[in-house]
Design a protein around this motif. Sequence first.
Motif, short mmCIF file in Angstrom:
data_model
loop_
_atom_site.label_atom_id
_atom_site.label_comp_id
_atom_site.label_asym_id
_atom_site.label_seq_id
_atom_site.Cartn_x
_atom_site.Cartn_y
_atom_site.Cartn_z
N GLU A 35 -83.45 55.57 -14.96
CA GLU A 35 -82.49 54.86 -15.80
C GLU A 35 -82.98 54.61 -17.22
N LEU A 36 -84.28 54.70 -17.43
CA LEU A 36 -84.85 54.33 -18.73
C LEU A 36 -85.66 55.48 -19.31
N PRO A 37 -85.70 55.60 -20.65
CA PRO A 37 -86.50 56.65 -21.27
C PRO A 37 -88.00 56.37 -21.15
N VAL A 38 -88.76 57.42 -21.38
CA VAL A 38 -90.20 57.40 -21.11
C VAL A 38 -90.92 56.27 -21.83
N PHE A 39 -90.79 56.21 -23.16
CA PHE A 39 -91.58 55.24 -23.92
C PHE A 39 -91.18 53.80 -23.60
N THR A 40 -89.93 53.58 -23.26
CA THR A 40 -89.50 52.24 -22.87
C THR A 40 -90.17 51.82 -21.57
N VAL A 41 -90.27 52.74 -20.61
CA VAL A 41 -90.94 52.45 -19.34
C VAL A 41 -92.41 52.10 -19.60
N VAL A 42 -93.07 52.92 -20.41
CA VAL A 42 -94.50 52.72 -20.64
C VAL A 42 -94.77 51.44 -21.44
N LEU A 43 -93.97 51.20 -22.48
CA LEU A 43 -94.15 49.97 -23.25
C LEU A 43 -93.93 48.74 -22.39
N SER A 44 -92.91 48.77 -21.55
CA SER A 44 -92.66 47.63 -20.66
C SER A 44 -93.87 47.39 -19.76
N ARG A 45 -94.45 48.47 -19.27
CA ARG A 45 -95.61 48.34 -18.39
C ARG A 45 -96.78 47.65 -19.10
N VAL A 46 -97.16 48.15 -20.27
CA VAL A 46 -98.36 47.62 -20.91
C VAL A 46 -98.11 46.25 -21.56
N ALA A 47 -96.90 46.02 -22.08
CA ALA A 47 -96.62 44.74 -22.73
C ALA A 47 -96.59 43.60 -21.71
N LEU A 48 -95.91 43.82 -20.58
CA LEU A 48 -95.89 42.79 -19.55
C LEU A 48 -97.28 42.56 -18.97
N ALA A 49 -98.04 43.65 -18.79
CA ALA A 49 -99.42 43.51 -18.29
C ALA A 49 -100.28 42.74 -19.27
N ALA A 50 -100.07 42.96 -20.57
CA ALA A 50 -100.83 42.24 -21.59
C ALA A 50 -100.58 40.74 -21.50
N ILE A 51 -99.32 40.36 -21.31
CA ILE A 51 -98.99 38.93 -21.19
C ILE A 51 -99.69 38.31 -19.97
N ILE A 52 -99.65 39.02 -18.84
CA ILE A 52 -100.27 38.52 -17.62
C ILE A 52 -101.78 38.41 -17.77
#
Length: 307
Positions: A35-52
């Motif tokens: 459902e989502l483009p590549v860079f959006t998937v990857v950015l979501s992964r690293v940005a949320l992980a950074a917050i955690i």
Amino acid sequence: MPANRPMARLEWVMLLSLAAVWGGSFFFNEIAVRELPVFTVVLSRVALAAIILLALLHLRGERMPRGRAVWLAFFGMGLINNAIPFSLIVWGQQHIASGVASILNASTPLFTVLLAHLLTQDERLTGGKIAGVIVGFAGVAVMFGADALRDLGAQAVAQLLCLGAAVSYAFAGIYGRRFRAMGITPMSTATGQVIASSLLLMPMVMVIDQPWTLPLPSPAALGALLGVAAISTALAYVLYFRILATAGATNLLLVTFLIPVSAILLGTLFLGEVLLPRHLAGMALIGCGLAAIDGRMWKAACGAFAR
């Protein structure tokens, strides 16, 4: 660093858990990229992980290091250990099964031993490692199949992208050795690289994906993004560095054998994926190559034969 030794029960539990959560990243990617483009998937992964990870650092009483040299190193690591390989794998998973992507990713140690021989002074090739690399790359060739030689179609390109991710991870494994010499804690290194990769990916997402123009993702896609960030990245780094500190890098290499198992099980049970015989044969050869590089199984077999 602890010497090579048999792992305790808790360390085995952590190792198996790490394999499961890292294998889960291929499962989560497969759902999100529908459902989502590549860079959006990857950015979501690293940005949320950074917050955690930032929250975990705060709870541990640690502070992120400062200084231009440190953050340049974080950006280098974020590029070759997160931004590039994560993007290549998600791109590849648009055309190949998550299990196939995970098997190809397991070739990372094959590239690592070659690059370490060329780029370092203390990790030279041995007879066992050379044999392991040859057998492992034979497995990669079997996975590609003879058809790839005649027609470089979408699946072959996708497999090449996943191999490119493995090469990037191999460079990162060598590059990352500098953080210990710089006196940076492992958790700070993990946090710094996901912060840096988030900043690197943000402009690409804004220009290429333009996520504000996309339809609202389904609960499944949103859950996959949360899973790949919280479980397969943040939790995985916590487990990784805990095992590294207690059991050592040699024992940690065993996780490479186990990641495809969890990825294939998840893909088969929940995504309806089916692996071809050549994929299983390739996985077996890559596993034999990794065993030769690791050396312990060979030494144990020789010891048993000698007795």
